[in-house]
Design a protein around this motif. Structure first.
Motif, PDB file in Angstrom:
ATOM      1  N   LEU A  40      39.789  -8.800 -10.884  1.00 35.51           N
ATOM      2  CA  LEU A  40      40.207  -9.674  -9.787  1.00 35.51           C
ATOM      3  C   LEU A  40      41.337  -9.034  -8.983  1.00 35.51           C
ATOM      4  O   LEU A  40      41.273  -8.972  -7.751  1.00 35.51           O
ATOM      5  N   ALA A  41      42.352  -8.566  -9.660  1.00 39.15           N
ATOM      6  CA  ALA A  41      43.506  -7.965  -8.984  1.00 39.15           C
ATOM      7  C   ALA A  41      43.093  -6.754  -8.162  1.00 39.15           C
ATOM      8  O   ALA A  41      43.550  -6.575  -7.026  1.00 39.15           O
ATOM      9  N   SER A  42      42.206  -5.953  -8.713  1.00 37.22           N
ATOM     10  CA  SER A  42      41.752  -4.744  -8.017  1.00 37.22           C
ATOM     11  C   SER A  42      40.863  -5.070  -6.822  1.00 37.22           C
ATOM     12  O   SER A  42      41.084  -4.576  -5.712  1.00 37.22           O
ATOM     13  N   LYS A  43      39.866  -5.891  -7.027  1.00 37.95           N
ATOM     14  CA  LYS A  43      38.892  -6.191  -5.965  1.00 37.95           C
ATOM     15  C   LYS A  43      39.447  -7.091  -4.869  1.00 37.95           C
ATOM     16  O   LYS A  43      39.053  -6.983  -3.716  1.00 37.95           O
ATOM     17  N   ALA A  44      40.359  -8.002  -5.219  1.00 37.08           N
ATOM     18  CA  ALA A  44      40.910  -8.937  -4.230  1.00 37.08           C
ATOM     19  C   ALA A  44      42.296  -8.500  -3.738  1.00 37.08           C
ATOM     20  O   ALA A  44      42.923  -9.223  -2.972  1.00 37.08           O
ATOM     21  N   ASN A  45      42.736  -7.333  -4.196  1.00 34.27           N
ATOM     22  CA  ASN A  45      44.066  -6.841  -3.823  1.00 34.27           C
ATOM     23  C   ASN A  45      45.121  -7.922  -4.034  1.00 34.27           C
ATOM     24  O   ASN A  45      45.916  -8.223  -3.137  1.00 34.27           O
ATOM     25  N   CYS A  46      45.109  -8.526  -5.205  1.00 36.91           N
ATOM     26  CA  CYS A  46      46.018  -9.652  -5.460  1.00 36.91           C
ATOM     27  C   CYS A  46      46.884  -9.434  -6.697  1.00 36.91           C
ATOM     28  O   CYS A  46      47.050 -10.336  -7.510  1.00 36.91           O
ATOM     29  N   PHE A  47      47.455  -8.248  -6.799  1.00 36.77           N
ATOM     30  CA  PHE A  47      48.383  -8.012  -7.897  1.00 36.77           C
ATOM     31  C   PHE A  47      49.587  -8.952  -7.785  1.00 36.77           C
ATOM     32  O   PHE A  47      50.202  -9.301  -8.769  1.00 36.77           O
ATOM     33  N   TRP A  48      49.879  -9.408  -6.565  1.00 34.75           N
ATOM     34  CA  TRP A  48      50.951 -10.387  -6.357  1.00 34.75           C
ATOM     35  C   TRP A  48      50.647 -11.687  -7.109  1.00 34.75           C
ATOM     36  O   TRP A  48      51.542 -12.287  -7.692  1.00 34.75           O
ATOM     37  N   LEU A  49      49.382 -12.109  -7.096  1.00 37.65           N
ATOM     38  CA  LEU A  49      48.987 -13.340  -7.777  1.00 37.65           C
ATOM     39  C   LEU A  49      49.134 -13.182  -9.286  1.00 37.65           C
ATOM     40  O   LEU A  49      49.646 -14.073  -9.967  1.00 37.65           O
ATOM     41  N   VAL A  50      48.704 -12.054  -9.804  1.00 34.81           N
ATOM     42  CA  VAL A  50      48.799 -11.785 -11.238  1.00 34.81           C
ATOM     43  C   VAL A  50      50.270 -11.761 -11.666  1.00 34.81           C
ATOM     44  O   VAL A  50      50.640 -12.360 -12.677  1.00 34.81           O
TER      45      VAL A  50
END
Length: 128
Positions: A40-50
């Motif tokens: 999820l973090a990689s594909k959605a560019n959402c390391f901020w969410l993690v």
């Protein structure tokens, strides 16, 4: 940087995760994430969410050993009235909201997503 996949494709891919084969440690936070969260973090560019979900959920562990993390984008109308674009609610899994975070901007591709945090591990519900 990888480009985001379309929301429907991302939902379908995330639905395929069941359990996890690998665990990944987030440096400095000492939090563990699963294959699905890494994807999820990689594909959605959402390391901020993690990162945000890990920090807040970890801070709530003294109130509940199981935390649900519910991200939700607001409708355009609600955004105009409330002044923010998205919200993350952290609860104990029994509908008791422990914390709410508001986000003025977001580029997260999904309208909603639920994550679980327990035993210092952030995961997709299908990986629980």
């Amino acid at each position: 940087m990888e480009t985001q996949m379309n929301p429907q494709e991302l939902k379908e891919q995330l639905a395929a995760f069941s359990g996890t084969e690998s665990f990944y440690k987030i440096p400095l936070l000492n939090t563990v994430i699963t294959d699905g969260i890494q994807y999820l973090a990689s594909k959605a560019n959402c390391f901020w969410l993690v990162t945000d979900a890990s920090v807040v959920a970890k801070s709530l562990m003294n109130r509940s050993s199981f935390i649900t993390v519910d991200f939700k984008k607001l409708s355009t109308e609600k955004q105009k009235v409330l002044g923010y674009a998205a919200v993350i609610e952290y609860s104990d899994g029994n509908d008791t909201i422990l914390e709410t975070q508001k986000y003025h901007l977001t580029d997260f591709p999904l309208e909603t997503i639920r994550l679980f945090f327990t035993n210092n591990t952030l995961m997709l519900p299908s990986e629980y």
